[in-house]
Every structure is written in structure tokens, then in C-alpha cells.
Design a protein around this motif. Structure first.
Motif, PDB file in Angstrom:
ATOM      1  N   LEU A 295      -6.729  -5.075  -4.042  1.00 19.89           N
ATOM      2  CA  LEU A 295      -5.935  -4.324  -5.022  1.00 19.89           C
ATOM      3  C   LEU A 295      -6.152  -4.824  -6.445  1.00 19.89           C
ATOM      4  O   LEU A 295      -6.452  -5.954  -6.690  1.00 19.89           O
ATOM      5  CB  LEU A 295      -4.442  -4.381  -4.691  1.00 19.89           C
ATOM      6  CG  LEU A 295      -4.033  -3.647  -3.420  1.00 19.89           C
ATOM      7  CD1 LEU A 295      -2.561  -3.882  -3.129  1.00 19.89           C
ATOM      8  CD2 LEU A 295      -4.316  -2.154  -3.541  1.00 19.89           C
TER       9      LEU A 295
ATOM     10  N   PHE B  31       0.796  -1.221   0.000  1.00 22.53           N
ATOM     11  CA  PHE B  31       0.000   0.000   0.000  1.00 22.53           C
ATOM     12  C   PHE B  31       0.832   1.277   0.000  1.00 22.53           C
ATOM     13  O   PHE B  31       0.279   2.366   0.127  1.00 22.53           O
ATOM     14  CB  PHE B  31      -0.992  -0.009   1.167  1.00 22.53           C
ATOM     15  CG  PHE B  31      -2.133  -0.953   0.948  1.00 22.53           C
ATOM     16  CD1 PHE B  31      -3.208  -0.597   0.142  1.00 22.53           C
ATOM     17  CD2 PHE B  31      -2.133  -2.220   1.524  1.00 22.53           C
ATOM     18  CE1 PHE B  31      -4.258  -1.472  -0.094  1.00 22.53           C
ATOM     19  CE2 PHE B  31      -3.179  -3.108   1.308  1.00 22.53           C
ATOM     20  CZ  PHE B  31      -4.237  -2.725   0.498  1.00 22.53           C
TER      21      PHE B  31
ATOM     22  N   SER C 217       2.358   4.508  -1.187  1.00 21.47           N
ATOM     23  CA  SER C 217       1.847   5.478  -2.169  1.00 21.47           C
ATOM     24  C   SER C 217       0.426   5.145  -2.642  1.00 21.47           C
ATOM     25  O   SER C 217       0.015   5.558  -3.722  1.00 21.47           O
ATOM     26  CB  SER C 217       2.784   5.584  -3.377  1.00 21.47           C
ATOM     27  OG  SER C 217       4.050   6.017  -2.960  1.00 21.47           O
ATOM     28  N   ARG C 218      -0.321   4.398  -1.843  1.00 20.05           N
ATOM     29  CA  ARG C 218      -1.695   4.018  -2.195  1.00 20.05           C
ATOM     30  C   ARG C 218      -2.621   4.146  -0.983  1.00 20.05           C
ATOM     31  O   ARG C 218      -3.442   3.271  -0.719  1.00 20.05           O
ATOM     32  CB  ARG C 218      -1.721   2.573  -2.679  1.00 20.05           C
ATOM     33  CG  ARG C 218      -0.921   2.318  -3.935  1.00 20.05           C
ATOM     34  CD  ARG C 218      -0.610   0.845  -4.023  1.00 20.05           C
ATOM     35  NE  ARG C 218      -1.032   0.289  -5.286  1.00 20.05           N
ATOM     36  CZ  ARG C 218      -0.853  -0.966  -5.634  1.00 20.05           C
ATOM     37  NH1 ARG C 218      -0.296  -1.808  -4.815  1.00 20.05           N
ATOM     38  NH2 ARG C 218      -1.255  -1.409  -6.803  1.00 20.05           N
TER      39      ARG C 218
ATOM     40  N   LYS D  22      -6.297   3.661  -1.563  1.00 20.06           N
ATOM     41  CA  LYS D  22      -6.691   2.267  -1.768  1.00 20.06           C
ATOM     42  C   LYS D  22      -6.729   1.516  -0.432  1.00 20.06           C
ATOM     43  O   LYS D  22      -7.590   0.660  -0.220  1.00 20.06           O
ATOM     44  CB  LYS D  22      -5.757   1.575  -2.751  1.00 20.06           C
ATOM     45  CG  LYS D  22      -5.951   2.067  -4.177  1.00 20.06           C
ATOM     46  CD  LYS D  22      -5.105   1.254  -5.149  1.00 20.06           C
ATOM     47  CE  LYS D  22      -5.215   1.818  -6.532  1.00 20.06           C
ATOM     48  NZ  LYS D  22      -6.296   1.256  -7.311  1.00 20.06           N
TER      49      LYS D  22
END
Length: 181
Positions: free
Chosen positions: A181, A92, A94-95, A98
Motif C-alpha cells: 500500500l 483494504f 474500499s480498496r 489494491k
């Protein structure tokens, strides 16, 4: 009849319907199945059976510690930090959007209280009755070249649940988060 905090004993099938995250699992004397009737992984099943055998000793205290702070965690903490928390952080990085969406899809609650932690994202998960965990996530920082970090916090009232079972439960949570994801 209601057993505790959302667990329902089903007389007709000699089973317990137990909440796990945003789903229900069916526990019989021999096995544990998911909502779609699939047999759940053996380690997870063992963890739930161990949980059920210690549930009367579990009393939430609202004091939070990391995995490595549990008594006896010295032998499992490097595995847990590297292969559970590290895996989540890597997937995860940089996400964060999400991660938040994945967490919410599993029933996770975003915690906005800055007194909890300075982490970028703070999430509370209701794993099983009497077991709530918190996930603290610091995203990758390209300015200072710092990797993403994930840390789970546990209520000290669950000390009676063995660390291997706790690891299996969190691995299942991480697997389900990554599966989005």
C-alpha cells in the motif's frame, strides 16, 4: 536434487531453497533468510522449521475450513480473526483493486468460481509446498453500513501443522500484502 514441489536442496551450502509466495527463502540448520538475504522474523522462522518437521504428514485434501474450525483453535481464533483477518480487512476496505494488485504481486491467483463463495474477491495463495490458502474478502458496504471482512480458508490436509505456526505464516502474508500500500 529436488525435494518436493519446488524445494531444492543445495549441496554446496547445506541449505534448502524453499518457495514462499512469489519468492524463495533459504533455510539452513540455524536460520531462514529472504531473497535479499535478510534474516526473517523469529516467529516466521519457527513456523517454517515446524512446517519442515511435519511436511511428510501434510496431504492436501481440497476441503476448506476457516481458522476457527481447526481442532484446538478456540484459544487462538479470536486473535487470528481480530489481529490478522481484521487487520487485512481494515487496510483494504474500499480498496479491492489494491488488494487484487497486491495479491497478484505475491503470486496470488484470483478465483472466479462463484461456487467457492459469494465474496467480492477470492484469492488463492501458494504459501509453501503443500500449503495453499484462500482469502475471501467482502468489501465495505456503505449502503448497509457493513464493515469489510476478510476470512482465510485452509485445506484440511494441513491439520498437522500447529496453529501458532499457521498464524505466523499468515501474518507474514498479511504483512507483505499491506506493505504494497
Amino acid at each position: 536434487a529436488v525435494m518436493n514441489e519446488g524445494s531444492v536442496y543445495q549441496d554446496d551450502s547445506n541449505s534448502i531453497l524453499l518457495p514462499f509466495l512469489s519468492t524463495k527463502i533459504t533455510v539452513t540448520k540455524r536460520e531462514i533468510r529472504g531473497e535479499d538475504n535478510t534474516l526473517l522474523p523469529p516467529g516466521f522462522q519457527t513456523a517454517v522449521f515446524n512446517y519442515l518437521s511435519t511436511i511428510e504428514k501434510i496431504h492436501p485434501e481440497n476441503r476448506w475450513v476457516s481458522f476457527k474450525e481447526f481442532p484446538g483453535a478456540i484459544f487462538l481464533s479470536s486473535y487470528f480473526v481480530g489481529n490478522v483477518e481484521g487487520l487485512l480487512a481494515g487496510q483494504f476496505a474500499s480498496r479491492t483493486e489494491k488488494l487484487i494488485a497486491a495479491a497478484e504481486s505475491l503470486g496470488g491467483k484470483i478465483l472466479d468460481d462463484p461456487d467457492i463463495s459469494p465474496a467480492d474477491v477470492k484469492i488463492s495463495f501458494f504459501l509453501l509446498p503443500k500449503i495453499t490458502v484462500r482469502l475471501l474478502f467482502w468489501d465495505w458496504d456503505d449502503e448497509d453500513n457493513l464493515p469489510a471482512v476478510a476470512t482465510f480458508l485452509f485445506d484440511t490436509g494441513i491439520y498437522h501443522l500447529d496453529l501458532e505456526s499457521l498464524t505466523y505464516l499468515i501474518e507474514e502474508l498479511v504483512k507483505r500484502l499491506i506493505a504494497t500500500l
